[in-house]
Design a protein around this motif. Sequence first.
Motif, short mmCIF file in Angstrom:
data_model
loop_
_atom_site.label_atom_id
_atom_site.label_comp_id
_atom_site.label_asym_id
_atom_site.label_seq_id
_atom_site.Cartn_x
_atom_site.Cartn_y
_atom_site.Cartn_z
N ASP A 115 18.44 -5.57 20.74
CA ASP A 115 18.52 -5.81 22.18
C ASP A 115 19.77 -5.20 22.79
OD1 ASP A 115 20.27 -7.44 20.88
OD2 ASP A 115 19.70 -9.29 21.92
N ARG A 116 20.35 -4.21 22.09
CA ARG A 116 21.57 -3.56 22.59
C ARG A 116 21.42 -2.05 22.46
NH1 ARG A 116 23.65 -7.20 19.00
NH2 ARG A 116 24.54 -5.55 17.69
N PRO A 117 22.30 -1.29 23.07
CA PRO A 117 22.22 0.17 22.93
C PRO A 117 22.35 0.58 21.47
CG PRO A 117 23.70 -0.43 24.73
CD PRO A 117 23.35 -1.70 24.02
N ALA A 118 21.74 1.71 21.14
CA ALA A 118 21.77 2.20 19.77
C ALA A 118 23.20 2.42 19.29
CB ALA A 118 20.98 3.50 19.66
N ALA A 119 24.09 2.83 20.19
CA ALA A 119 25.47 3.10 19.81
C ALA A 119 26.14 1.87 19.24
CB ALA A 119 26.26 3.63 21.01
N ASP A 120 25.78 0.68 19.75
CA ASP A 120 26.38 -0.56 19.23
C ASP A 120 25.92 -0.81 17.79
OD1 ASP A 120 27.52 -0.84 21.69
OD2 ASP A 120 26.20 -2.47 22.37
N GLY A 121 24.64 -0.61 17.53
CA GLY A 121 24.14 -0.80 16.18
C GLY A 121 24.74 0.22 15.21
N ILE A 122 24.90 1.44 15.64
CA ILE A 122 25.50 2.48 14.79
C ILE A 122 26.92 2.12 14.42
CG2 ILE A 122 26.27 4.88 14.77
CD1 ILE A 122 23.78 5.49 16.54
N ALA A 123 27.70 1.64 15.39
CA ALA A 123 29.08 1.26 15.12
C ALA A 123 29.15 0.11 14.12
CB ALA A 123 29.78 0.89 16.43
N LEU A 124 28.28 -0.89 14.29
CA LEU A 124 28.27 -2.03 13.38
C LEU A 124 27.84 -1.60 11.97
CD1 LEU A 124 28.47 -5.05 12.79
CD2 LEU A 124 26.13 -5.31 13.69
N GLU A 125 26.83 -0.76 11.89
CA GLU A 125 26.36 -0.29 10.58
C GLU A 125 27.45 0.50 9.87
OE1 GLU A 125 22.51 2.02 8.64
OE2 GLU A 125 23.11 2.48 10.71
N ARG A 126 28.14 1.36 10.58
CA ARG A 126 29.18 2.18 9.96
C ARG A 126 30.28 1.29 9.37
NH1 ARG A 126 29.63 7.38 9.96
NH2 ARG A 126 28.25 7.75 11.73
N MET A 127 30.59 0.20 10.06
CA MET A 127 31.60 -0.72 9.55
C MET A 127 31.10 -1.45 8.31
SD MET A 127 33.28 -4.05 11.42
CE MET A 127 31.70 -4.91 11.39
N LEU A 128 29.82 -1.87 8.32
CA LEU A 128 29.30 -2.67 7.22
C LEU A 128 29.15 -1.85 5.94
CD1 LEU A 128 26.52 -4.75 9.05
CD2 LEU A 128 28.71 -5.58 8.17
N ILE A 129 28.74 -0.59 6.05
CA ILE A 129 28.44 0.18 4.84
C ILE A 129 29.55 1.17 4.49
CG2 ILE A 129 25.97 -0.04 5.25
CD1 ILE A 129 25.91 2.87 6.10
N GLY A 130 30.71 1.03 5.13
CA GLY A 130 31.84 1.89 4.80
C GLY A 130 32.17 1.93 3.31
N PRO A 131 32.24 0.77 2.64
CA PRO A 131 32.54 0.78 1.19
C PRO A 131 31.51 1.55 0.36
CG PRO A 131 32.85 -1.41 2.10
CD PRO A 131 32.19 -0.61 3.16
N LEU A 132 30.27 1.59 0.85
CA LEU A 132 29.22 2.32 0.12
C LEU A 132 29.50 3.82 0.17
CD1 LEU A 132 26.64 1.53 -1.39
CD2 LEU A 132 25.36 1.98 0.71
N ARG A 133 29.96 4.29 1.29
CA ARG A 133 30.30 5.71 1.42
C ARG A 133 31.45 6.07 0.49
NH1 ARG A 133 32.91 9.93 4.04
NH2 ARG A 133 31.54 11.33 5.22
#
Length: 308
Positions: A115-133
């Motif tokens: 229910d939010r802009p795609a940019a918000d989800g992208i920012a949250l995902e990048r933070m969550l999976i940073g250790p995986l990268r």
Amino acid sequence: MSGKESPILVVSGMSGAGKSTALRALEDIGFEAVDNLPLPLLPMVAQLHDRIAEPLAIGIDIRTRGFSVDELLLALDGIETETGTRPQLVFLDCDDDALVRRFTETRRRHPLAADRPAADGIALERMLIGPLRQRADDVIDTTVLAPGEFRRLMQELVQVKDGRSLLTVTVLSFSFRQGLPREADLVFDVRFLKNPYYDLALRPFDGRTQGVADHIRQDPDFAPFFENLKSLLKPLLPRYQDEGKSYLTIAFGCTGGKHRSVFLAEQTAAWLSAEGWDAGIHHRELKDNRPARGRRDTPAQPTPGAPS
């Protein structure tokens, strides 16, 4: 990557970065591909892979049921302990602007931004999976990659070194009277060569027999044509492969599809195989469609046919 002949690849990364394309590219070179496998099933699938010894690619990202970076990393460590195979972790990344554009163009919602802009989800995902990268064995940035180039990079990543090519070539013989083969990528008309049909002793046989082969070879135009053909194909096929093409059909046509086209198809397939390509052969107009091996002077059932 593990030195084992049948590796395990785990493909993860940012949503929209191309995981589905990566898995399809791996399927094209013989991997079994599983997408969005629930994390609790990962050890079980890895153990099954260890028994059947087939290359395996598993897609896991933020959409996967029960996804957790910590749980995924623990599962990968457990697989290495249990099976002795270290899974190769491939992380697909992409610039935020490109990801936003992809979600906008496809009209798909980001899995973390219902229910939010795609940019918000992208920012949250990048933070969550940073250790995986950070843990990844390989990182591929797909921001500016064309689909063919991306496929090629994925296939090169797994380092297929067992002599198999990534391009499957089919060499086809056919009769122009029966129409052009729709599946053909390259078509060569060999009706300029001397026709064995007009030798009554050769007419019943096909281009796989020694007598017909010798007749065509004696044509002074055959040798230069075949050398020029090889000179054309030798640099061309690697370029098709580099563009990510998986299948190529090279067709040879003559009048009846029995003598000249069959002989050229056999010669070309043999040459391609000697060059290291995965080359198969199909004689569209012959009932006995098996390529000959060695000398065949008499067919099982001589059948008269139209000029070929």
